[in-house]
Design an enzyme around this catalytic site. Structure first.
Site, PDB file in Angstrom:
ATOM      1  N   GLY C  11       0.842  -1.198   0.000  1.00  0.00           N
ATOM      2  CA  GLY C  11       0.000   0.000   0.000  1.00  0.00           C
ATOM      3  C   GLY C  11       0.871   1.239   0.000  1.00  0.00           C
ATOM      4  O   GLY C  11       1.851   1.309   0.737  1.00  0.00           O
ATOM      5  N   ARG C  72       1.073  -5.572  -6.621  1.00  0.00           N
ATOM      6  CA  ARG C  72       1.214  -6.881  -5.995  1.00  0.00           C
ATOM      7  C   ARG C  72       1.798  -7.850  -7.009  1.00  0.00           C
ATOM      8  O   ARG C  72       1.567  -7.721  -8.197  1.00  0.00           O
ATOM      9  CB  ARG C  72      -0.144  -7.401  -5.541  1.00  0.00           C
ATOM     10  CG  ARG C  72      -0.580  -6.730  -4.260  1.00  0.00           C
ATOM     11  CD  ARG C  72      -1.829  -7.342  -3.742  1.00  0.00           C
ATOM     12  NE  ARG C  72      -2.472  -6.371  -2.844  1.00  0.00           N
ATOM     13  CZ  ARG C  72      -3.748  -6.357  -2.582  1.00  0.00           C
ATOM     14  NH1 ARG C  72      -4.557  -7.253  -3.140  1.00  0.00           N
ATOM     15  NH2 ARG C  72      -4.252  -5.466  -1.754  1.00  0.00           N
ATOM     16  N   ASP C 103       4.845  -4.719   6.082  1.00  0.00           N
ATOM     17  CA  ASP C 103       5.243  -6.079   6.456  1.00  0.00           C
ATOM     18  C   ASP C 103       5.259  -7.048   5.280  1.00  0.00           C
ATOM     19  O   ASP C 103       6.131  -7.909   5.202  1.00  0.00           O
ATOM     20  CB  ASP C 103       4.427  -6.598   7.646  1.00  0.00           C
ATOM     21  CG  ASP C 103       2.943  -6.435   7.464  1.00  0.00           C
ATOM     22  OD1 ASP C 103       2.519  -6.080   6.336  1.00  0.00           O
ATOM     23  OD2 ASP C 103       2.193  -6.661   8.426  1.00  0.00           O
ATOM     24  N   THR C 126       4.414   2.914   5.634  1.00  0.00           N
ATOM     25  CA  THR C 126       3.032   2.466   5.748  1.00  0.00           C
ATOM     26  C   THR C 126       2.298   3.414   6.681  1.00  0.00           C
ATOM     27  O   THR C 126       2.861   3.863   7.672  1.00  0.00           O
ATOM     28  CB  THR C 126       2.922   1.023   6.302  1.00  0.00           C
ATOM     29  OG1 THR C 126       1.587   0.812   6.764  1.00  0.00           O
ATOM     30  CG2 THR C 126       3.862   0.800   7.462  1.00  0.00           C
ATOM     31  N   ASP C 128      -0.049   2.703   8.625  1.00  0.00           N
ATOM     32  CA  ASP C 128      -0.601   2.033   9.813  1.00  0.00           C
ATOM     33  C   ASP C 128       0.297   2.094  11.048  1.00  0.00           C
ATOM     34  O   ASP C 128      -0.155   1.831  12.158  1.00  0.00           O
ATOM     35  CB  ASP C 128      -0.896   0.562   9.495  1.00  0.00           C
ATOM     36  CG  ASP C 128      -2.054   0.411   8.526  1.00  0.00           C
ATOM     37  OD1 ASP C 128      -2.858   1.360   8.417  1.00  0.00           O
ATOM     38  OD2 ASP C 128      -2.165  -0.640   7.886  1.00  0.00           O
ATOM     39  N   ASP C 130       2.467   0.033  12.016  1.00  0.00           N
ATOM     40  CA  ASP C 130       2.397  -1.254  12.703  1.00  0.00           C
ATOM     41  C   ASP C 130       3.657  -2.092  12.560  1.00  0.00           C
ATOM     42  O   ASP C 130       3.599  -3.320  12.637  1.00  0.00           O
ATOM     43  CB  ASP C 130       1.178  -2.036  12.200  1.00  0.00           C
ATOM     44  CG  ASP C 130       1.229  -2.278  10.694  1.00  0.00           C
ATOM     45  OD1 ASP C 130       2.111  -1.695  10.039  1.00  0.00           O
ATOM     46  OD2 ASP C 130       0.394  -3.038  10.190  1.00  0.00           O
ATOM     47  N   ARG C 172      -6.100  -2.278   9.966  1.00  0.00           N
ATOM     48  CA  ARG C 172      -6.698  -3.604  10.056  1.00  0.00           C
ATOM     49  C   ARG C 172      -6.263  -4.316  11.338  1.00  0.00           C
ATOM     50  O   ARG C 172      -7.053  -4.936  12.017  1.00  0.00           O
ATOM     51  CB  ARG C 172      -6.301  -4.427   8.832  1.00  0.00           C
ATOM     52  CG  ARG C 172      -7.463  -5.166   8.181  1.00  0.00           C
ATOM     53  CD  ARG C 172      -6.994  -5.926   6.955  1.00  0.00           C
ATOM     54  NE  ARG C 172      -6.550  -5.008   5.899  1.00  0.00           N
ATOM     55  CZ  ARG C 172      -7.351  -4.538   4.940  1.00  0.00           C
ATOM     56  NH1 ARG C 172      -8.617  -4.919   4.900  1.00  0.00           N
ATOM     57  NH2 ARG C 172      -6.897  -3.718   4.037  1.00  0.00           N
TER      58      ARG C 172
END
Lengths: 323, 323, 323, 323
Positions: C11, C72, C103, C126, C128, C130, C172
């Site tokens: 992303g 992708r 990730d 990213t 996020d 995360d 997510r």
């Protein structure tokens, strides 16, 4: 401690309202009463007080400026002025004070706290980020983004006309805004008060850039730079290099205002809560700050006097990225 | 007409890229070839030409500045320079030209068109909105919003400190930005080149405001105001009213840049298409403009020479709303 | 190491372009050649390579998205695909690789690095936030500000109509955006995947708020929340409390785009330089990150697998400030 | 007419506060008293009245939402409700009313005005721009810019991943936002309620774009489009063209909020003044509007019932520019 007052003082900074909200709500959360003091120390002397409820700080987290206003007070610099201020606090049964501001604010707070043994905790609120003991001050991140957005706009016109722009940003004693703003805006060089401006080096950078086919250049200048501000540097360069199309913009007071960024609001929220908790934990004459993402307590005297240094590694990054 | 060139010239304005995109794509839509000329008239003389395909103008609608760059050209002011430029166009079989810019650009275009009987159509691109025959110029709405957002920020600090701010905006000969910006930003007064600045009236407004318990005031000053710019007016007021805490900000080049507003992009799109259609309809030496939401054709000579007046009704609105 | 390739994958996140710029320019600064790989691992297999010079990354620091595109690749998940990718790198004499992503990107990089003993360093990109081992990922601060600005707008209408809004944000598996966004936007509550959503508690907060005369409320919901997204929670609450005027907004893909904030650009600059320095210092299979304002090296395996926890202290701050 | 009331009703729109300010200040300018009615017609029935002074509308010109709040009122749809509302106005000696809102607001106003022969003037405040007789409604320009800025962000990620995005914007009965937003955002196509969505044509556009090497596409869909909203169209396209990477974003309530643009503030200022002047000129049951930059008076019945058509020329511009 049953009744806590809060004020803002000195130059205003985005996020001060978020800090007022956090101080007010966390004090209420802990069952304390809150009094807002308008116009900083001046209002303390003139008894510009008002009870603050949770709803009074609704819908202000996103606003620049300070709902409690700010002002300078010569009277507070006199013993009589402070005596009067102290009497006002006592009359209203105010037990403790949170001051939101910069070094001038904390200097005044320290003296007052000593004279009357009054518990005061400070929240660092200044766009300059020049307080020792905290990684960030409330308002700094917003001012940095305001600068970067302004330089982005100027870059449009610099590129279209292939010009060399000198842009002056705030920071009388500290180059945080200029250095970090310079990296973020992709500028060719920065001039900051922490380092003697070496005109030779500046010229080297500009020349190197142009030789390498860079067609426009942007240099950020901190207002406190020893070489004398953007206008004076620009005219030196213009004399030396008449072939350059040189322009100057002084960003000015737009840097103090605007809706605070996410970071500044979160920081204001955390520090506002921490200030109330510090008072309830019997702390006094300390500024609450954030270091390595943890709340810290810094004696006023250290926050004001010790020098906070810019990250020299960043200067290296700037140089690498402007090739 | 088989091959059409396009250039931008003069001060850059947000939306010039959207106009370049519209000119390019609509010409291609009508089966014509397009040539981009870099650096305005200078590039016409130096043959800075490049074929433009639809993909070359992808993803530029949102960008400030101009991908075709802009520059001043002294050589184009000479007969020899223009002769050279004309030869370059002929060599590349360029049949017509779209110029995006302001009055300087159209003045040059008019002379060139007369000398070589060359079809040229102009698209009004300038933040000043000072071209006769079009309600709006490309870039004006964006600059207006940039000004209003800047004043919003300054108002935060003006209110917090209860100050009187003089803010200088662009507009050497035209007060559109200052007047409309003043209304939109909720300022107390504006000083524009169209009217003799009457210091007495200004003082009246400021005094009235303060008497009515207004604690901060903002005055917008067009750079072309006859009273001499924001700094000079501010110092007059400061001398007269030492009780006021006066500050000055000159907005400067940020007003020229930035991502264009929706209005400016739509205007640029419509005028870009209209410019190509005008050429295909055998028009020459006209600026395409918008009046009452309709496309109009205005002779260069009228667009440049005739004076476009500010809407005096707006001055009245400003006065009513600043009470 | 003489030739270094760089790609973005997964992303997209604001600041990826600033990271590409930093990787490219610092590699050139150290005398290395740089190759850009388009479309991530897919482009590595399809040999979508291009030499990158300093000028190729000019004027991209302020752009969202990624000039190297992202995609992708199922083929890269096969041994054959990776073999092909490796051959392409060898053919072009590429000695090392910098991957910018999250990730998924690092998982692929780790396998590839093991199979071919190829030096790869990762830059965390990213929204996020995360990834374990770095305080911040490139893109997170921008997404956070985008969320806060959107909630500010929704608050206008929530307040005008006295409504209860559920706003779904990205994340997510991680609640960083929802939790920090909630504090910064002054929301009443947040629902994040790290904690079982206790509908009872949620109801308590909402009821408390309304009882205390709060007339509008905003709840931020992370898309990964176990209670099932903003729409599902909203309908539960609506059934329970028909008196509330409930609305839902899913912020969606606006969170991935936009011009990066100052923080994200500086972070991207520092990490891009650090990635090149790590390769030159013989590091491999590590992500460069920032911890306590210092550059750190984190094995891919740790960055991906270890869980990064939200600051629980912040939940407490949120509760105090929403009274 | 000595005492004038003002209310906002229906969906809120940016610039309503600027209109409230203009109504209040111009009424005071003409020596009238002003009463603010909270919560629209509901507050008229519940007597949520408050005297408004000039200072009460300070510092709101830049705020989204409405300080007078908005609400729906079923009671006002009954004769009894309106009777009660009328009695309240009489008790407070209110002689006239300014209502700020859209067609629902004006429908109610018209009935009330007829029943009680009460002077009411309307100010068009709605983001949809769907009122006949005025070129623009207050809030439309801001919503348009909010949409364009959101699409700009989504384009970053659409381009990076080469996706086809369907973005749903507001406009149940009117395609102004979608059509103008589509042109300004450089979208490939728009689907609006004014025209039957021809899936075949849509497919042609998308296919043409892709064939011409466009790698990402954006289609704006008005929520009122007959083909059934962005999600339903997206799934049709996905079934038909499984090779496309399709995404949907519904912009939602962010479109209603935010600080108003310069245009919306100026429009609100002019129309607010015009509403008061219309009342003082004995006008009733009219909406004040702007046509060709002049103030006009439009009977409520015409403003609501007559259809305002989108500029079909713009559809042609969109098609030319999306090649």
């Amino acid at each position: 401690i049953k009744k806590i007052a809060v004020l803002t003082s000195g130059g205003d900074a985005p996020g001060m309202n978020a800090a007022i909200r956090a101080v007010t709500r966390s004090a209420i959360y802990f069952g304390r009463e809150v009094v807002g003091i308008y116009y900083g120390y001046k209002g303390m002397i003139n008894k510009n007080f008002q009870i603050m409820k949770s709803g009074d700080v609704s819908n202000i987290i996103q606003s620049g400026g300070t709902i409690l206003k700010s002002a300078r007070s010569k009277e507070f610099m006199t013993k009589e002025g402070r005596e009067k201020a102290y009497q006002n606090l006592k009359e209203e049964n105010i037990d403790a004070l949170v001051v939101i501001g910069g070094d001038g604010t904390f200097t005044g707070a320290r003296i007052f706290a000593q004279e009357f043994n009054f518990p005061i905790v400070g929240v660092p609120g200044t766009i300059d980020n020049d307080l020792f003991g905290t990684d960030f001050t409330v308002g700094y991140d917003t001012a940095l983004n305001t600068i970067v957005q302004a330089v982005d706009k100027i870059r449009d016109t610099a590129t279209a006309h292939e010009r060399l722009f000198f842009i002056e940003v705030m920071g009388r004693d500290a180059g945080f805004l200029a250095l970090n703003g310079g990296i973020a805006a992709g500028s060719e060089a920065v001039l900051i008060p922490e380092f003697e401006t070496d005109m030779g080096t500046l010229e080297t950078y500009i020349e190197t850039g142009y030789r390498k086919n860079k067609k426009s250049s942007i240099v950020l200048v901190a207002e406190g730079d020893k070489a004398g501000g953007a206008f004076s540097i620009a005219s030196k360069i213009e004399r030396e290099y008449p072939q350059y199309d040189v322009r100057v913009t002084v960003l000015g007071h737009v840097q103090r205002g605007g809706s605070p960024t996410a970071s500044d609001r979160i920081l204001a929220g955390r520090l506002g809560v921490a200030a109330i908790e510090a008072l309830l934990d019997d702390q006094k004459s300390v500024m609450v700050g954030i270091e390595f993402d943890e709340i810290v307590h810094v004696p006023f005297n250290k926050a004001i006097k010790n020098e906070k240094s810019v990250n020299q590694h960043l200067l290296r990054v700037l140089r690498m990225l402007s090739i």
